[in-house]
Design a protein around this motif. Structure first.
Motif, short mmCIF file in Angstrom:
data_model
loop_
_atom_site.label_atom_id
_atom_site.label_comp_id
_atom_site.label_asym_id
_atom_site.label_seq_id
_atom_site.Cartn_x
_atom_site.Cartn_y
_atom_site.Cartn_z
N GLU A 135 3.72 -4.58 0.59
CA GLU A 135 3.45 -3.36 1.18
C GLU A 135 2.09 -2.81 1.02
O GLU A 135 1.48 -3.10 -0.03
CB GLU A 135 4.53 -2.60 0.58
N GLY A 136 1.41 -2.12 2.05
CA GLY A 136 0.12 -1.57 1.66
C GLY A 136 0.12 -0.06 2.14
O GLY A 136 1.31 0.44 2.10
N PRO A 137 -0.97 0.38 1.97
CA PRO A 137 -2.26 0.14 1.61
C PRO A 137 -2.49 -0.09 0.26
O PRO A 137 -2.10 0.67 -0.61
CB PRO A 137 -3.04 1.11 2.39
N ILE A 138 -3.63 -1.21 0.01
CA ILE A 138 -4.11 -1.20 -1.43
C ILE A 138 -5.44 -0.23 -1.55
O ILE A 138 -6.13 -0.11 -0.91
CB ILE A 138 -4.43 -2.86 -1.61
N ASP A 139 -5.44 0.19 -2.86
CA ASP A 139 -6.61 1.09 -3.21
C ASP A 139 -7.65 0.04 -3.66
O ASP A 139 -7.28 -0.50 -4.66
CB ASP A 139 -6.07 1.93 -4.49
N LYS A 140 -8.56 0.19 -2.84
CA LYS A 140 -9.70 -0.93 -3.10
C LYS A 140 -10.54 -0.31 -4.48
O LYS A 140 -11.24 -1.29 -4.62
CB LYS A 140 -10.73 -0.77 -1.96
N LYS A 141 -10.32 0.78 -4.72
CA LYS A 141 -11.17 1.25 -6.01
C LYS A 141 -10.41 1.02 -7.14
O LYS A 141 -11.00 1.21 -8.36
CB LYS A 141 -11.36 2.73 -5.91
N ASP A 142 -9.22 0.48 -7.21
CA ASP A 142 -8.23 0.16 -8.34
C ASP A 142 -8.80 -1.08 -9.22
O ASP A 142 -8.94 -2.18 -8.80
CB ASP A 142 -7.01 -0.28 -8.01
N HIS A 143 -9.68 -0.55 -10.30
CA HIS A 143 -10.38 -1.83 -11.08
C HIS A 143 -9.25 -2.79 -11.54
O HIS A 143 -9.63 -3.83 -11.65
CB HIS A 143 -11.25 -1.14 -12.37
#
Length: 122
Positions: free
Chosen positions: A25-33
């Motif tokens: 399932e998306g979207p993915i948080d691209k800022k999640d370290h």
């Protein structure tokens, strides 16, 4: 590892990535370290496999007694890297992901066919 084993392992890998892409399932948080670190750790062996395959495949097609062109090897390597990343970040449309998957399988299958021909002495 042999070109045949590497190619078969890559086919399995891209099928697993396709399955992951389709069920995630998306979207993915691209800022999640933390997610980035997880992706980095999980993809390292996948990229290593792809790079090992690239080295062997380039040597295999260099002989020119095969139906796969060296540019197809490079493009397939790039497509596989994109498949791996897109299967985590879900940042490409399903149609494009499937195209990358099918294109990669096509070239991998051509290499397997060339290997079979060489093994059979054809």
């Amino acid at each position: 590892m042999s070109i045949k084993s590497l190619t078969m392992n890559l086919k399995e890998l891209i099928d697993e990535r396709m399955e992951t892409y389709l069920i995630t399932e998306g979207p993915i948080d691209k800022k999640d370290h933390n997610f980035f670190e997880k992706v980095k750790a999980e993809t390292a062996p996948m990229f290593s496999l792809a790079n090992d395959w690239l080295d062997e495949a380039e040597q295999f097609v260099k002989n020119r007694g095969v139906s796969v062109h060296p540019n197809q090897v490079k493009s397939t390597h790039e497509n596989i890297e994109m498949l791996v990343l897109h299967s985590y970040y879900l940042d490409v449309e399903k149609k494009r992901f499937k195209e990358l998957h099918q294109s990669s399988h096509y070239v991998l299958d051509m290499i397997l066919d060339d290997i079979k021909k060489k093994e059979a002495g054809l």
